[in-house]
Design a protein around this motif. Structure first.
Motif, mmCIF file in Angstrom:
data_model
loop_
_atom_site.group_PDB
_atom_site.id
_atom_site.type_symbol
_atom_site.label_atom_id
_atom_site.label_comp_id
_atom_site.label_asym_id
_atom_site.label_seq_id
_atom_site.Cartn_x
_atom_site.Cartn_y
_atom_site.Cartn_z
ATOM 1 N N LEU A 71 0.990 -1.118 -0.065
ATOM 2 C CA LEU A 71 -0.061 -0.143 0.106
ATOM 3 C C LEU A 71 0.875 1.172 0.122
ATOM 4 N N GLU A 72 0.453 2.269 -0.715
ATOM 5 C CA GLU A 72 1.272 3.566 -0.674
ATOM 6 C C GLU A 72 0.386 4.620 -0.300
ATOM 7 N N VAL A 73 0.893 5.572 0.457
ATOM 8 C CA VAL A 73 -0.017 6.710 0.901
ATOM 9 C C VAL A 73 -0.287 7.528 -0.222
ATOM 10 N N VAL A 84 1.928 7.453 7.739
ATOM 11 C CA VAL A 84 2.681 5.923 7.381
ATOM 12 C C VAL A 84 2.737 5.253 8.868
ATOM 13 N N SER A 143 -0.497 4.496 10.412
ATOM 14 C CA SER A 143 -1.395 3.729 9.655
ATOM 15 C C SER A 143 -1.084 2.272 9.970
ATOM 16 N N ARG A 156 5.232 3.787 2.045
ATOM 17 C CA ARG A 156 4.647 2.439 1.435
ATOM 18 C C ARG A 156 4.383 1.599 3.058
ATOM 19 N N SER A 170 -7.389 -0.722 3.188
ATOM 20 C CA SER A 170 -7.412 0.449 2.183
ATOM 21 C C SER A 170 -8.530 1.412 2.335
ATOM 22 N N THR A 225 -10.319 4.328 4.212
ATOM 23 C CA THR A 225 -9.687 5.183 5.344
ATOM 24 C C THR A 225 -10.884 5.316 6.600
ATOM 25 N N LEU A 269 -5.019 4.909 1.376
ATOM 26 C CA LEU A 269 -3.936 4.194 0.867
ATOM 27 C C LEU A 269 -4.304 3.617 -0.495
#
Length: 849
Positions: free
Chosen positions: A58-60, A164, A167, A192, A211, A213, A353
């Motif tokens: 996953l990437e912000v 991140v 998260s 990530r 993923s 939010t 994400l």
């Protein structure tokens, strides 16, 4: 030969501890639980490819962070100017430039406004350097006198990094709510997160839960004006328009009446009156008081419940709600209501994400991989054991004991470290067998040579270990460098292979020197033979004098032609890049009613209009691999394409076995990191060999290694075998294996330089290669046996890895003889050592005679 009792105890203690850590892997869970508390009970963790499960990278989402931060900044600026200082303003947002622009209704108040907004400056702390921080905001002015507030690049990066970290805990809470075991949640870089959940096969549900939010907010609905009317005449200050779950829109106040952070619990429920699933929630004490005040003051007004900028419901407040609890109703199913409750209990993610890489493996495929890997390991191990017994008899039995202990120590070390065993990891264990045998063959061959030179049994054993250790150490260190580079620059299964390979190298050095020496020493003390019967099967006669150097020009010309051909194939024909490198989705399915019909699948999928969709047989006649190109529209469009393929094939009785999805960003990064990794590995090996040998040896080793890499790339291009992440692992392993062979030859060349002063360099190289030829002929087949077993039983998943390794073993052996050795002549290596060294050698030889 005289091993002290303390040394013996230390060696045996280390071996026993390693085996104790390995034992739980071969016992049932009930037996392990019944073991005494002081015994190790931890076993290896099976990777997703061996037990099934889901993998998400996953990437912000940078754009969402910037947009949300600008929205907050716009609201804060309006409040500080209008509410606190009474300065009228009109604020506009420019997401492209990361700024907001303030137009004052009274320009004479510019200085006061400037002072007020500068008070919004926020300093983000740096986690690495205490006491330092980054200014998040920059302030300026346009040419026409408007004030600007912008987000600094460093401030955005710092905020993403902090989000991140936040998260990680939220995702961990969400996954724990699902009841899964041993999830892996790791931060990767600044933006990530890697999430792996073994045994959880529903990757789509996992992706939605992780993923999403799940930012829950409550807003008052703006009265007396519809969204369309508001757009026509201009939005009232402090309002916004959001879509509703039912397809309509709502005009809401921007200010959050109460946030989801005040929730203390959320549970799925069922509304008996309406007969629909709902989610009930309860506020904490402070939230309950606030909620009661809002509902008491707003009876008769509409109150919107917003989840991730979508209005779930907007009921009219009929009466004050003072109990601190409420209900969310919408178009929920029982499952989606349960998932929403999980999300609300775990808390909202601080940022959106995006899924940039997704892999899922079905449990049946995982079971097949385990079975294939175990069979390959057994066949490779049995063939190696038999080969050593036939070739070396009693000494082969000693080597086999050390080999079995070596494998046990590898498993024990992986268990103690809590490392994850993947299918490439099993390949690493199988490869370790070949490396362990190679170390023992080097020792036994040196012992045999020393005995043939007239030394006694004891002296032959001692000299064999002493003289072989230089080559063993150098060859294993070069492979270890490649393993370290793989670990730090690789990911997922590649890292698993690197860990296994690195541990295998360390255990090989331990067992080859300490364990084998201990066994042979005790055997000699017991039997006291006058002559050592080391080798039973002699494949290469002692007096072999193959004139390798006389063929060096032909070999170099042939290698140049092959190298140019490989480069040409690479640029003209290219390679069959897997989704790891070009992005897209790979789906593996299995037909449940006999062999799959590839042609019929192509017809079915061509009607879906998904662009380039490749369909091919894969493994057994029932298996099919489908590759889907990257879709326009991002991850959502890609997932929709996968869903349509799976749904279409499910009607034809195809079972989903595995999916892999990689974004274009990740694939390009992998290509870059792979190139850097290979370069770093070669540079590290060059530096090491430069210190251990003369510079000509280092350059020669690197040239022969690059020769092997280029030819291997040509092999991929010619055969059309898929080039993926595991192929990078194979190339770096080939680098290590090729250098292993090269260093063994170079070590003998260096030794003969000291021993034979007057022999011309070309003849000396021939003698060195011939003296190591028996070792090459014995080690090569044992490694090939193990790799062939993997090729037949390991399955299609690692086929590209194994086939390239087989090619690499063959080409690496060739280059050690016909590239690495002849290049020493061209680089001007000296024919003889310094006179002092020669005098010492003469005195040593005279004493020996």
């Amino acid at each position: 030969m005289q091993s002290s009792p303390i040394r013996t105890v230390v060696i045996l203690f280390a071996a026993v501890i390693g085996l104790l850590f390995a034992v739980p892997n071969f016992l049932s869970k009930d037996v392990v639980d019944a073991l005494p508390g002081w015994l190790p009970k931890q076993s290896m963790v099976l990777g997703l490819d061996l037990q099934g499960g889901s993998h998400l990278l996953l990437e912000v989402n940078r754009d969402s962070i910037v947009t949300e931060r600008l929205s907050d900044l716009r609201r804060d600026a309006r409040n500080v100017l209008a509410n606190e200082n009474g300065i009228g303003n009109i604020i506009t947002t420019d997401v492209a430039s990361n700024t907001i622009t303030i137009e004052l209704t009274d320009p004479t108040q510019k200085d006061a406004a400037q002072t007020a907004v500068e008070g919004l400056q926020n300093t983000l702390s740096n986690a690495l350097f205490a006491g330092t921080g980054t200014n998040e905001l920059s302030f300026g002015e346009t040419a026409d006198g408007k004030l600007t507030i912008g987000l600094t690049p460093d401030g955005i990066s710092q905020r993403m990094s902090a989000l991140v970290a936040q998260s990680v805990e939220v995702i961990r809470s969400r996954i724990d709510e699902l009841g899964t075991t041993e999830p892996t949640i790791q931060r990767q870089g600044d933006t990530r997160l890697l999430v792996q959940v073994p045994g959880f096969g529903d990757s789509e549900r996992l992706k939605n839960i992780i993923s999403q939010t799940a930012r829950l907010t409550f807003h008052m609905v703006y009265p007396g004006l519809t969204p369309d009317q508001a757009e026509a005449q201009g939005l009232p200050p402090g309002t916004m328009i959001l879509p509703s779950q039912d397809g309509t829109r709502e005009l809401l106040y921007e200010d959050i009446a109460i946030g989801g952070e005040s929730l203390s619990d959320a549970q799925p429920s069922f509304d008996q009156q309406r007969g629909i699933p709902v989610v009930t929630f309860r506020f904490d004490t402070r939230g309950a008081i606030t909620f009661g005040e809002i509902t008491s003051q707003s009876v008769g007004q509409r109150f919107a419940i917003v989840l991730d900028n979508t209005v779930i419901t907007a009921p009219v407040i009929q009466q004050p709600i003072t109990g601190g609890s409420g209900q969310i109703s919408g178009s929920f199913t029982t499952a989606s209501a349960n998932d929403l409750a999980v999300l609300l209990r775990a808390g909202a993610l601080p940022a959106s994400l995006d899924v940039v890489e997704e892999r899922s493996v079905g449990p049946s495929l995982g079971a097949d991989s385990v079975r294939g890997g175990v069979i390959a390991g057994i066949i490779g191990g049995v063939s190696t054991v038999l080969f050593m017994l036939i070739a070396y008899g009693t000494f082969g039995a000693f080597a086999n004991l050390a080999l079995i202990l070596n494998i046990g120590l590898v498993i024990g070390a992986l268990s103690a470290l809590g490392a994850t065993l993947t299918l490439p990891g099993i390949a690493g264990i199988v490869l370790t067998m070949g490396m362990a045998v190679d170390a023992n063959v080097l020792i036994f061959e040196r012992m045999r040579e020393e005995q043939a030179a007239g030394r006694g049994a004891v002296q032959s054993i001692q000299a064999g270990f002493q003289n072989a250790m230089s080559a063993i150490l150098d060859s294993n260190v070069t492979t270890f460098i490649a393993a370290v580079v793989l670990f730090f620059l690789g990911s997922g299964p590649v890292q698993g292979f690197a860990v296994t390979l690195a541990i295998g190298i360390l255990t090989t050095l331990f067992t080859a020197y300490f364990i084998t020496m201990l066994i042979i020493g005790r055997w000699y003390t017991w039997r006291r033979p006058k002559k050592l019967k080391i080798q039973l099967l002699r494949l290469i006669p002692d007096d072999t004098t193959v004139p390798f150097m006389s063929w060096r020009r032909i070999a170099i010309i042939a290698s140049m032609v092959l190298t140019l051909g490989s480069v040409g194939l690479f640029f003209i024909h290219g390679m069959n890049l897997g989704i790891d490198f070009k992005g897209g989705t790979s789906v593996e399915v299995q037909h449940q009613d006999g062999p799959a019909d590839v042609g019929h699948i192509r017809e079915l999928l061509s009607a879906l209009d998904l662009g380039d969709v490749q369909v091919q047989g894969f493994g057994t006649p029932e298996d099919v691999l489908i590759r889907i190109e990257l879709q326009d529209g991002g991850p959502e469009a890609q997932q929709a394409a996968v869903d349509s393929v799976v749904t279409t094939l499910a009607t034809e009785n195809y079972e989903l076995r595995r999916t892999e999805a990689v974004s274009g960003t990740v694939s390009s990064e992998l290509a870059l990191s792979s190139t850097i990794g290979l370069s770093v590995a070669v540079l590290g090996i060059l530096i090491y060999l430069w210190f251990r040998f003369e510079w000509q040896f280092a350059v020669g080793a690197v040239v022969s290694t690059l020769h092997d890499v280029v030819l291997t790339l040509g092999f991929f291009s010619l055969t059309g075998i898929e080039f993926n992440q595991s192929s990078i692992a194979a190339i770096l392993t080939i680098v290590g294996y090729s250098l292993n062979d090269t260093v063994v030859v170079y070590d003998r060349v260096r030794e003969f330089q000291r021993k034979y002063r007057k022999i011309p360099l070309v003849d000396l190289l021939d003698r060195a290669i011939n003296s190591t030829l028996s070792r090459t002929v014995l080690t090569g087949p044992t490694t090939l046996f193990a790799l062939l077993a993997l090729a037949v039983f390991g399955g299609e998943v690692i086929q590209s890895f194994v086939l390239s390794m087989i090619f690499g073993v063959l080409i690496g052996t060739y280059s050690s003889i016909f590239i690495a050795a002849p290049i020493l002549v061209n680089l001007g290596l000296k024919d003889r050592p310094e006179p002092e060294t020669e005098a010492k050698e003469k005195s040593v030889d005279g004493a020996a005679v």
